[in-house]
Design a protein around this motif. Structure first.
Motif, short mmCIF file in Angstrom:
data_model
loop_
_atom_site.label_atom_id
_atom_site.label_comp_id
_atom_site.label_asym_id
_atom_site.label_seq_id
_atom_site.Cartn_x
_atom_site.Cartn_y
_atom_site.Cartn_z
N LEU A 130 -32.78 11.29 23.03
CA LEU A 130 -32.16 12.48 22.48
C LEU A 130 -31.00 12.96 23.34
CD1 LEU A 130 -35.26 14.43 21.16
CD2 LEU A 130 -33.70 12.94 19.90
N LEU A 131 -31.15 12.85 24.66
CA LEU A 131 -30.02 13.22 25.54
C LEU A 131 -28.84 12.28 25.32
CD1 LEU A 131 -31.90 14.05 28.87
CD2 LEU A 131 -30.80 15.66 27.30
N ALA A 132 -29.13 11.00 25.13
CA ALA A 132 -28.05 10.05 24.87
C ALA A 132 -27.37 10.34 23.54
CB ALA A 132 -28.61 8.63 24.86
N TRP A 133 -28.15 10.62 22.51
CA TRP A 133 -27.55 10.92 21.21
C TRP A 133 -26.76 12.22 21.24
CZ3 TRP A 133 -26.57 7.92 17.28
CH2 TRP A 133 -27.28 6.72 17.16
N ARG A 134 -27.20 13.17 22.05
CA ARG A 134 -26.41 14.39 22.18
C ARG A 134 -25.05 14.09 22.80
NH1 ARG A 134 -28.13 20.35 24.49
NH2 ARG A 134 -26.08 21.31 24.18
N ARG A 135 -25.05 13.22 23.82
CA ARG A 135 -23.78 12.83 24.44
C ARG A 135 -22.92 12.06 23.44
NH1 ARG A 135 -23.28 13.17 29.89
NH2 ARG A 135 -21.87 11.36 29.93
N LEU A 136 -23.54 11.23 22.62
CA LEU A 136 -22.77 10.47 21.63
C LEU A 136 -22.14 11.39 20.59
CD1 LEU A 136 -25.16 7.45 21.02
CD2 LEU A 136 -22.88 7.34 22.05
N GLN A 137 -22.82 12.48 20.26
CA GLN A 137 -22.33 13.39 19.23
C GLN A 137 -21.42 14.48 19.78
OE1 GLN A 137 -25.45 14.95 16.75
NE2 GLN A 137 -26.08 12.94 16.02
N THR A 138 -21.32 14.57 21.11
CA THR A 138 -20.47 15.59 21.71
C THR A 138 -19.12 14.98 22.04
OG1 THR A 138 -22.38 16.70 22.69
CG2 THR A 138 -20.22 17.23 23.61
N PRO A 139 -18.06 15.47 21.41
CA PRO A 139 -16.73 14.90 21.70
C PRO A 139 -16.38 15.10 23.17
CG PRO A 139 -16.66 16.31 19.75
CD PRO A 139 -17.99 16.54 20.41
N ARG A 140 -15.92 14.03 23.80
CA ARG A 140 -15.50 14.14 25.19
C ARG A 140 -14.04 14.55 25.26
NH1 ARG A 140 -16.70 8.68 28.06
NH2 ARG A 140 -16.40 7.83 25.98
N PRO A 141 -13.68 15.36 26.26
CA PRO A 141 -12.28 15.77 26.36
C PRO A 141 -11.37 14.57 26.57
CG PRO A 141 -13.50 16.34 28.36
CD PRO A 141 -14.51 15.90 27.35
N ARG A 142 -10.27 14.59 25.89
CA ARG A 142 -9.33 13.48 25.99
C ARG A 142 -8.50 13.64 27.26
NH1 ARG A 142 -6.35 13.01 20.28
NH2 ARG A 142 -5.64 11.07 21.25
#
Length: 285
Positions: free
Chosen positions: A262-274
């Motif tokens: 779930l932590l990994a999927w949260r990171r996958l769904q959270t856009p990272r700053p460009r």
């Protein structure tokens, strides 16, 4: 064993379910996400009280909260009119906390629901928080991430089916429970393979990849333990005790699979700053 089970369930109530509901991003569960602490905190407290009226009342509060996602499942089915594998997995996840809460209320009251021993009811609570909710949700997310893969569809269908068959096995016999364990193990191993081969390989973030790798590796080992236990129960062959299963299979699934996934999927769904390269001033010739 009881303390360890309560710690695992507390993690499920306070962290895994609300995190999973956010990842599901289902409009029908928005109220459940906002209000979840009001229900989960009393439910977690009930675990640490002696059986009786107060513990039961707090468990009932948690059960009331689980009705919010559970009632969202039929509304979603009516809205989407879809029995696609990812939808089946999602609806299974939404309903599972209510099943766990029902067992919790009975166990906290000391009532042998359907004639089951209180120990079995106690273990049903983590089972439906992690195998029912977390595993079904992750199976659905993994299938959506790789929709063209048949293995993802198999995982998204077999995890809910295996969870249901294990539940039905409680009412039938150990051989029926073994059949459920075989289906559930196959589904969880399929989740592990899709996670490793498709989801992990598709991210360039090292921490996310590491979390996905841990979750996939843990599933291989923990479900082998679950299968060996079910085989031993059905055949009488030597197999791990419930206390050993709680300390190994239960804890590893809760931390290594559910939480890491779930932590990994949260990171996958959270856009990272460009990140952009700094502008360089032109040097005059």
């Amino acid at each position: 064993m009881a303390v360890l089970v309560d710690l695992v369930v507390t993690l499920g109530m306070l962290v895994v379910v609300p995190l999973g509901l956010r990842l599901a991003a289902v409009p029908e569960t928005a109220a459940a996400v906002r209000l979840w602490p009001l229900f989960a905190i009393p439910g977690a407290v009930s675990l640490w009280l002696p059986r009786g009226a107060l513990a039961t009342a707090l468990a009932c509060c948690y059960a009331a909260g689980t009705l919010l996602p559970a009632l969202a499942a039929p509304r979603r089915l009516a809205a989407t009119r879809s029995l696609a594998p990812a939808e089946v997995a999602l609806c299974t996840a939404l309903v599972s906390p209510a099943v766990a809460a029902t067992a919790l209320v009975a166990e906290r009251w000391g009532y042998r629901l359907f004639g089951f021993d209180l120990e079995i009811l106690d273990l049903t609570v983590p089972h439906f928080h992690f195998a029912g909710f977390a595993a079904a949700l992750v199976a659905g997310l993994a299938h959506r991430a790789a929709p063209g893969r048949r293995l993802g569809a198999f995982a998204a269908l077999s995890v809910p089916l295996g969870t249901l068959l294990v539940l039905l096995g409680y009412f039938v016999d150990d051989w029926a429970e073994l059949a459920g364990a075989v289906v559930l193990t196959a589904g969880m191993w399929a989740v592990a393979l899709v996670t490793w081969r498709d989801v992990r390989a598709g991210t360039d973030d090292r921490l996310t990849g590491a979390l996905l790798a841990v979750s996939a590796g843990v599933l291989v080992a923990t479900m082998l333990l679950a299968l060996s236990w079910a085989v031993g129960e059905a055949t009488g062959l030597p197999h791990p005790s419930l206390a050993w299963m709680t300390a190994t299979h239960g804890v590893a699934n809760a931390l290594g699979f559910a939480l890491c996934s779930l932590l990994a999927w949260r990171r996958l769904q959270t856009p990272r700053p460009r990140t952009t390269a700094p502008d360089h001033e032109e040097v005059p010739a």
